[in-house]
Design a protein around this motif. Sequence first.
Motif, short mmCIF file in Angstrom:
data_model
loop_
_atom_site.label_atom_id
_atom_site.label_comp_id
_atom_site.label_asym_id
_atom_site.label_seq_id
_atom_site.Cartn_x
_atom_site.Cartn_y
_atom_site.Cartn_z
N ARG A 193 33.12 46.47 48.51
CA ARG A 193 33.80 47.22 47.46
C ARG A 193 32.77 47.91 46.58
O ARG A 193 31.73 47.33 46.26
CB ARG A 193 34.63 46.27 46.59
CG ARG A 193 35.64 45.43 47.36
CD ARG A 193 36.31 44.45 46.43
NE ARG A 193 37.33 43.65 47.11
CZ ARG A 193 38.10 42.77 46.49
NH1 ARG A 193 37.96 42.56 45.19
NH2 ARG A 193 39.00 42.09 47.17
N PRO A 194 33.05 49.14 46.14
CA PRO A 194 32.12 49.80 45.22
C PRO A 194 32.08 49.06 43.88
O PRO A 194 33.02 48.36 43.51
CB PRO A 194 32.72 51.21 45.06
CG PRO A 194 34.16 51.06 45.43
CD PRO A 194 34.22 49.98 46.46
N LEU A 195 30.97 49.21 43.18
CA LEU A 195 30.85 48.58 41.87
C LEU A 195 31.95 49.09 40.96
O LEU A 195 32.27 50.28 40.96
CB LEU A 195 29.48 48.89 41.26
CG LEU A 195 28.28 48.18 41.91
CD1 LEU A 195 26.98 48.73 41.35
CD2 LEU A 195 28.36 46.68 41.69
N SER A 196 32.54 48.19 40.21
CA SER A 196 33.64 48.58 39.31
C SER A 196 33.53 47.78 38.02
O SER A 196 32.61 46.97 37.84
CB SER A 196 34.99 48.31 39.98
OG SER A 196 35.19 46.91 40.11
N SER A 197 34.47 48.01 37.13
CA SER A 197 34.48 47.29 35.86
C SER A 197 35.12 45.91 35.99
O SER A 197 35.15 45.14 35.04
CB SER A 197 35.25 48.11 34.81
OG SER A 197 36.57 48.36 35.26
N GLU A 198 35.61 45.60 37.19
CA GLU A 198 36.22 44.29 37.42
C GLU A 198 35.17 43.20 37.23
O GLU A 198 34.04 43.32 37.71
CB GLU A 198 36.77 44.22 38.85
CG GLU A 198 37.50 42.93 39.18
CD GLU A 198 38.00 42.92 40.62
OE1 GLU A 198 38.49 41.86 41.05
OE2 GLU A 198 37.89 43.95 41.30
N PRO A 199 35.50 42.13 36.50
CA PRO A 199 34.50 41.08 36.24
C PRO A 199 33.98 40.46 37.53
O PRO A 199 34.72 40.28 38.50
CB PRO A 199 35.29 40.04 35.42
CG PRO A 199 36.47 40.76 34.89
CD PRO A 199 36.80 41.83 35.88
N ARG A 200 32.69 40.15 37.54
CA ARG A 200 32.09 39.46 38.67
C ARG A 200 32.55 38.00 38.65
O ARG A 200 32.80 37.43 37.59
CB ARG A 200 30.56 39.50 38.57
CG ARG A 200 29.99 40.88 38.34
CD ARG A 200 29.91 41.69 39.59
NE ARG A 200 28.81 41.27 40.43
CZ ARG A 200 28.56 41.77 41.63
NH1 ARG A 200 29.37 42.68 42.13
NH2 ARG A 200 27.53 41.36 42.34
N PHE A 201 32.64 37.41 39.82
CA PHE A 201 33.02 36.00 39.89
C PHE A 201 31.90 35.14 39.32
O PHE A 201 30.72 35.36 39.61
CB PHE A 201 33.30 35.58 41.33
CG PHE A 201 33.51 34.10 41.48
CD1 PHE A 201 34.72 33.52 41.16
CD2 PHE A 201 32.47 33.27 41.90
CE1 PHE A 201 34.92 32.15 41.28
CE2 PHE A 201 32.65 31.91 42.03
CZ PHE A 201 33.88 31.34 41.71
#
Length: 326
Positions: free
Chosen positions: A165-173
């Motif tokens: 997945r491309p880098l996004s603003s979704e928090p990293r696990f």
Amino acid sequence: MSHLSEENAQSLYNEFGELKVLDDIIQHRAADDPPAPILAYPRTESSVDDFEYFTGKDLDRLIDGAVKRIIALGLEPNGRKTVGVLAASNLDFIVSFFALSRLGYTVLALSLRIAPTAVANLLKQTDCVHVLHGGTHQILSTAQAVQEILPVTSLPIPVRSDYDRPLSSEPRFAREYDRDAENSRIAVIMHSSGSTGLPKAVMLSHRAILTHPTQGSGLHNFNALPWYHLYGVSTSLQAMWMRKTAHLYNAALPMTSESLVEILETVKPDAVHTVPYVLGLMAEKRRGVELLKRCKVVTGAGARTPDELGDRLVREGVNLGIVFGT
């Protein structure tokens, strides 16, 4: 830490990062600036020597994607359980291997060469009721046969379209845990070949498996062993932790003298790690022997290397070492 003085171990930790859990290898290399390629895998299923290179930062992103996919499959963080991986030793396997560990699971690496009864026996030995499986006909057939022997939840291994997945603003696990306590937990379960009976599980804590990277030679390598073979994991981790590149063979292709020589020509590895059968394939070609002579280190592990083969390579000037044990 075996074979290393405390002073030498600390010196390595100062240079490459302290190791408490498997994921530390990825986290340390993801923080490198500039990033270095630490893993190379053939770009397509038909590629022999066209390698795609991954930095620690690349792998960290892919592993994070696989973590989220595995959670979506129903495996929650901190499950403290064993999950089997029955799949080809390719990029999906490696990314899932680290993703399961990041989630807090123990990884049971299952050889594709053993029968369903042997797989089922290993699952019983290790109290494993979840298996990530690959999608080939052989693997699906084995997974189905295992389910007929004992109840097990069989899940598809994350594939690249799931986790790249491309880098996004979704928090990293991120998982909260006690690193010192985790260090003594079982990280990986390998197994014996089963040549004299049913395979036996070999338990390795994070502490135990992480002695392997510190024994590395600090060389770019070509590794012709799968990651369900301990020496395959060991020699790959050695290169990766020390900011060197571990090149892996394409798990979708048969191993031939021609393809192995092509890889040696292209990669020009400093070290080659393999098993006697594959070493013999390399040595079938005169060019293969010449390329092995250029390596600083060549090792054979697993089965006994025939005296005739070993003696011939040493006479030719190959710096050959033999490794015994699981």
